[in-house]
Design a protein around this motif. Structure first.
Motif, PDB file in Angstrom:
ATOM      1  N   ARG A  55       0.720  -1.492   0.261  1.00  0.00           N
ATOM      2  CA  ARG A  55      -0.380  -0.094  -0.143  1.00  0.00           C
ATOM      3  C   ARG A  55       0.955   0.894   0.023  1.00  0.00           C
ATOM      4  NH1 ARG A  55      -3.846  -3.089   4.447  1.00  0.00           N
ATOM      5  NH2 ARG A  55      -5.087  -4.237   2.963  1.00  0.00           N
ATOM      6  N   GLN A  56       2.116   1.446   0.806  1.00  0.00           N
ATOM      7  CA  GLN A  56       2.533   2.510   0.819  1.00  0.00           C
ATOM      8  C   GLN A  56       3.561   2.663  -0.543  1.00  0.00           C
ATOM      9  OE1 GLN A  56       5.964   2.164   3.658  1.00  0.00           O
ATOM     10  NE2 GLN A  56       6.492   4.598   3.550  1.00  0.00           N
ATOM     11  N   ALA A  57       3.542   1.621  -1.051  1.00  0.00           N
ATOM     12  CA  ALA A  57       4.733   1.636  -2.611  1.00  0.00           C
ATOM     13  C   ALA A  57       3.223   1.487  -3.792  1.00  0.00           C
ATOM     14  CB  ALA A  57       4.913   0.449  -2.908  1.00  0.00           C
ATOM     15  N   MET A  58       1.771   1.701  -3.580  1.00  0.00           N
ATOM     16  CA  MET A  58       0.708   2.048  -4.423  1.00  0.00           C
ATOM     17  C   MET A  58       0.488   3.743  -4.214  1.00  0.00           C
ATOM     18  SD  MET A  58      -0.048  -0.851  -6.852  1.00  0.00           S
ATOM     19  CE  MET A  58      -2.239   0.448  -7.021  1.00  0.00           C
ATOM     20  N   ALA A  59       0.435   4.370  -3.434  1.00  0.00           N
ATOM     21  CA  ALA A  59       0.695   5.265  -2.892  1.00  0.00           C
ATOM     22  C   ALA A  59       2.030   6.071  -4.067  1.00  0.00           C
ATOM     23  CB  ALA A  59       0.982   5.880  -1.294  1.00  0.00           C
ATOM     24  N   GLU A  60       2.598   5.831  -4.659  1.00  0.00           N
ATOM     25  CA  GLU A  60       3.827   6.333  -5.747  1.00  0.00           C
ATOM     26  C   GLU A  60       2.959   6.349  -7.040  1.00  0.00           C
ATOM     27  OE1 GLU A  60       6.677   7.838  -4.922  1.00  0.00           O
ATOM     28  OE2 GLU A  60       5.627   6.960  -2.261  1.00  0.00           O
ATOM     29  N   LEU A  61       2.075   5.704  -7.412  1.00  0.00           N
ATOM     30  CA  LEU A  61       1.780   5.832  -7.974  1.00  0.00           C
ATOM     31  C   LEU A  61       0.658   6.857  -8.461  1.00  0.00           C
ATOM     32  CD1 LEU A  61       3.195   2.883  -8.470  1.00  0.00           C
ATOM     33  CD2 LEU A  61       0.900   1.759  -9.580  1.00  0.00           C
ATOM     34  N   PRO A  62       0.102   7.149  -9.650  1.00  0.00           N
ATOM     35  CA  PRO A  62      -0.881   8.509 -10.407  1.00  0.00           C
ATOM     36  C   PRO A  62      -2.254   7.268  -9.166  1.00  0.00           C
ATOM     37  CG  PRO A  62      -0.032   7.874 -11.773  1.00  0.00           C
ATOM     38  CD  PRO A  62       0.799   6.624 -10.767  1.00  0.00           C
ATOM     39  N   ARG A  63      -3.296   7.767  -8.743  1.00  0.00           N
ATOM     40  CA  ARG A  63      -4.501   6.716  -8.027  1.00  0.00           C
ATOM     41  C   ARG A  63      -5.297   6.370  -9.679  1.00  0.00           C
ATOM     42  NH1 ARG A  63      -6.963   7.068  -2.993  1.00  0.00           N
ATOM     43  NH2 ARG A  63      -8.599   6.345  -3.926  1.00  0.00           N
ATOM     44  N   PRO A  64      -5.091   5.051  -9.502  1.00  0.00           N
ATOM     45  CA  PRO A  64      -5.944   4.328 -10.235  1.00  0.00           C
ATOM     46  C   PRO A  64      -7.642   4.853 -10.792  1.00  0.00           C
ATOM     47  CG  PRO A  64      -5.651   2.956  -8.766  1.00  0.00           C
ATOM     48  CD  PRO A  64      -4.503   3.875  -8.460  1.00  0.00           C
ATOM     49  N   ASP A  65      -8.422   4.810 -11.596  1.00  0.00           N
ATOM     50  CA  ASP A  65      -9.913   4.973 -11.766  1.00  0.00           C
ATOM     51  C   ASP A  65     -10.415   3.877 -11.829  1.00  0.00           C
ATOM     52  OD1 ASP A  65      -8.393   3.802 -14.793  1.00  0.00           O
ATOM     53  OD2 ASP A  65     -10.916   5.319 -15.324  1.00  0.00           O
ATOM     54  N   GLN A  66      -9.672   2.666 -11.821  1.00  0.00           N
ATOM     55  CA  GLN A  66     -10.652   1.276 -12.030  1.00  0.00           C
ATOM     56  C   GLN A  66      -9.595   0.494 -11.431  1.00  0.00           C
ATOM     57  OE1 GLN A  66     -12.156  -0.165 -15.067  1.00  0.00           O
ATOM     58  NE2 GLN A  66     -12.517   2.376 -16.022  1.00  0.00           N
ATOM     59  N   THR A  67     -10.382  -0.601 -10.333  1.00  0.00           N
ATOM     60  CA  THR A  67     -10.100  -1.531 -10.169  1.00  0.00           C
ATOM     61  C   THR A  67     -10.000  -3.382 -10.123  1.00  0.00           C
ATOM     62  OG1 THR A  67      -8.599  -0.981  -7.885  1.00  0.00           O
ATOM     63  CG2 THR A  67      -8.879  -3.273  -8.021  1.00  0.00           C
ATOM     64  N   HIS A  68      -9.792  -3.941 -10.892  1.00  0.00           N
ATOM     65  CA  HIS A  68     -10.474  -4.763 -11.459  1.00  0.00           C
ATOM     66  C   HIS A  68      -9.738  -6.334 -10.959  1.00  0.00           C
ATOM     67  CE1 HIS A  68     -12.376  -2.803 -14.493  1.00  0.00           C
ATOM     68  NE2 HIS A  68     -11.411  -2.912 -14.672  1.00  0.00           N
ATOM     69  N   ASP A  69     -10.650  -7.249 -10.053  1.00  0.00           N
ATOM     70  CA  ASP A  69     -10.364  -8.630 -10.030  1.00  0.00           C
ATOM     71  C   ASP A  69     -11.100  -9.366 -10.773  1.00  0.00           C
ATOM     72  OD1 ASP A  69      -8.674  -8.299  -7.499  1.00  0.00           O
ATOM     73  OD2 ASP A  69     -10.272  -7.298  -6.520  1.00  0.00           O
ATOM     74  N   VAL A  70      -9.893 -10.267 -11.674  1.00  0.00           N
ATOM     75  CA  VAL A  70     -10.233 -10.968 -13.023  1.00  0.00           C
ATOM     76  C   VAL A  70     -10.401 -12.343 -12.084  1.00  0.00           C
ATOM     77  CG1 VAL A  70     -10.293 -12.112 -15.263  1.00  0.00           C
ATOM     78  CG2 VAL A  70     -10.307  -9.319 -14.522  1.00  0.00           C
ATOM     79  N   ARG A  71     -11.454 -13.331 -12.376  1.00  0.00           N
ATOM     80  CA  ARG A  71     -11.318 -14.494 -11.391  1.00  0.00           C
ATOM     81  C   ARG A  71     -10.915 -15.232 -13.370  1.00  0.00           C
ATOM     82  NH1 ARG A  71     -12.120 -18.100  -7.615  1.00  0.00           N
ATOM     83  NH2 ARG A  71     -13.423 -16.064  -6.849  1.00  0.00           N
ATOM     84  N   THR A  72     -10.306 -16.210 -12.890  1.00  0.00           N
ATOM     85  CA  THR A  72      -9.364 -16.853 -14.397  1.00  0.00           C
ATOM     86  C   THR A  72      -9.438 -18.307 -13.043  1.00  0.00           C
ATOM     87  OG1 THR A  72      -7.131 -17.138 -13.098  1.00  0.00           O
ATOM     88  CG2 THR A  72      -8.398 -16.085 -14.697  1.00  0.00           C
ATOM     89  N   SER A  73      -9.445 -19.497 -14.476  1.00  0.00           N
ATOM     90  CA  SER A  73      -9.490 -21.436 -14.013  1.00  0.00           C
ATOM     91  C   SER A  73      -7.916 -21.207 -12.669  1.00  0.00           C
ATOM     92  CB  SER A  73      -9.934 -21.985 -15.011  1.00  0.00           C
ATOM     93  OG  SER A  73      -8.615 -21.703 -16.015  1.00  0.00           O
ATOM     94  N   TYR A  74      -6.586 -20.521 -12.941  1.00  0.00           N
ATOM     95  CA  TYR A  74      -5.976 -20.652 -12.223  1.00  0.00           C
ATOM     96  C   TYR A  74      -6.157 -19.421 -10.968  1.00  0.00           C
ATOM     97  CZ  TYR A  74      -4.427 -23.587 -16.039  1.00  0.00           C
ATOM     98  OH  TYR A  74      -3.946 -23.869 -17.103  1.00  0.00           O
TER      99      TYR A  74
END
Length: 328
Positions: A55-74
């Motif tokens: 979370r601390q490292a993510m704060a160095e990025l621009p703020r994403p406008d979407q977050t996706h959790d994509v379910r796959t067979s793996y």
């Protein structure tokens, strides 16, 4: 077609541990012998430690406008979407190197977002927000989970950009499941055009053991960046936390064969580090030139394997020229 590049002034913004992603043979061989079949954090406390660093490292990025959790067979795969220029253009999907996850792209996102929108991804089976639920044991497995992610994205086509082992992951997908790939950009990929150097393999051994001192891993990271100092920045702390807290259970990637490369029809841009210690760059450039039917090969003479942190603006400019030339 290979384009030479004038010698640039080195940009010493090295992502701590970013190059540590390249060497997986020993780690994977040991990990696959352990009872648990999928990658996992070693304890609840270990997971908490990694999440705090992530979370601390993510704060160095621009703020994403979407977050996706994509379910796959793996398993479930985490992606972030960052809105950029030309919102109707096919977006970029950035694949990080070993143990790096989405925050490794902090220096690259500002320039890339001036080109078009961007997805970042936490590779499945690596420390990050993706959750592996099924063994990934073959190149086809690696390709299948990523293909399933691309199928779920709403855009008709995706441009892949892969760093080091992320480059292998991108090209492996182009070999096995190219249906939705518009192009591939490779940033000093490992095990695509050349074997790993014996020095890289030997030096990776102490860095691959979680309970060894952190200084051993930092020394290897510095060596892969051609002895540049490893900065104690949030992304470096995240990588270190992931290496110490996550049990990797992926099969070791095999070098992609020239025969498989010759069958790839996806436009490909290979940006190779002239001073990379991970492989023989001259050999890699020659193989890329001679095997890929739709390849542009550029060697950055002074770049180390930490090419993405050293040349973020030049990389974005080369990607822009490549996409314009390919009409994509």
């Amino acid at each position: 077609m290979r384009r030479p590049l004038p010698r640039p002034r080195r940009r010493w913004l090295i992502i701590g541990g970013a190059a540590l992603i390249a060497v997986t043979l020993l780690i994977a061989a040991l990990a696959m012998r352990a009872p648990a079949p999928v990658g996992h954090f070693t304890s609840a406390a270990a997971h908490d430690r990694f999440l705090a660093a992530y979370r601390q490292a993510m704060a160095e990025l621009p703020r994403p406008d979407q977050t996706h959790d994509v379910r796959t067979s793996y398993g479930v795969v985490r992606l972030y979407h960052f809105a950029g220029a030309e919102p109707d253009a096919d977006p970029l999907l950035l694949l990080p190197g070993r143990t790096a996850a989405s925050p490794v792209w902090a220096d690259n996102l500002p320039a890339l977002l001036r080109l078009r929108s961007v997805y970042t991804i936490d590779l499945l089976g690596e420390p990050g927000m993706s959750i592996q639920q099924r063994p990934i044991e073959t190149p086809s497995d690696h390709a299948q989970w990523l293909h399933e992610v691309l199928v779920e994205l709403p855009e008709p086509a995706i441009h892949l950009v892969g760093l080091s082992i992320g480059g292998w992951t991108a090209m492996n997908l182009a070999v096995h499941r190219p249906e939705k790939i518009a192009s591939v950009t490779l940033l000093d990929p490992v095990l695509v055009f050349a074997d790993l150097s014996w020095q890289a393999i030997l030096r990776s051994i102490p860095a691959s053991v979680r309970w060894f001192p952190r200084s051993w891993r930092d020394d290897f990271a510095s060596w892969t960046a051609n002895d540049a100092p490893v900065e104690d920045v949030p992304v470096a702390q995240m990588i270190e936390a992931g290496m110490q807290t996550y049990a990797l259970k992926l099969s070791a990637p095999h070098r992609i064969t020239p025969e498989d490369l010759a069958g790839v029809r996806t436009p490909t841009l290979a940006l190779l580090a002239g001073e990379s210690r991970m492989h023989d760059t001259a050999e890699a450039a020659e193989v890329a030139d001679s095997t890929l039917p739709e390849a542009t090969v550029v060697v950055y003479p002074d770049a180390s394997h930490a090419i993405n942190g050293e040349y973020p603006d030049r990389i974005a400019a080369d990607i822009a020229d490549f996409l314009a030339a390919s009409g994509r």
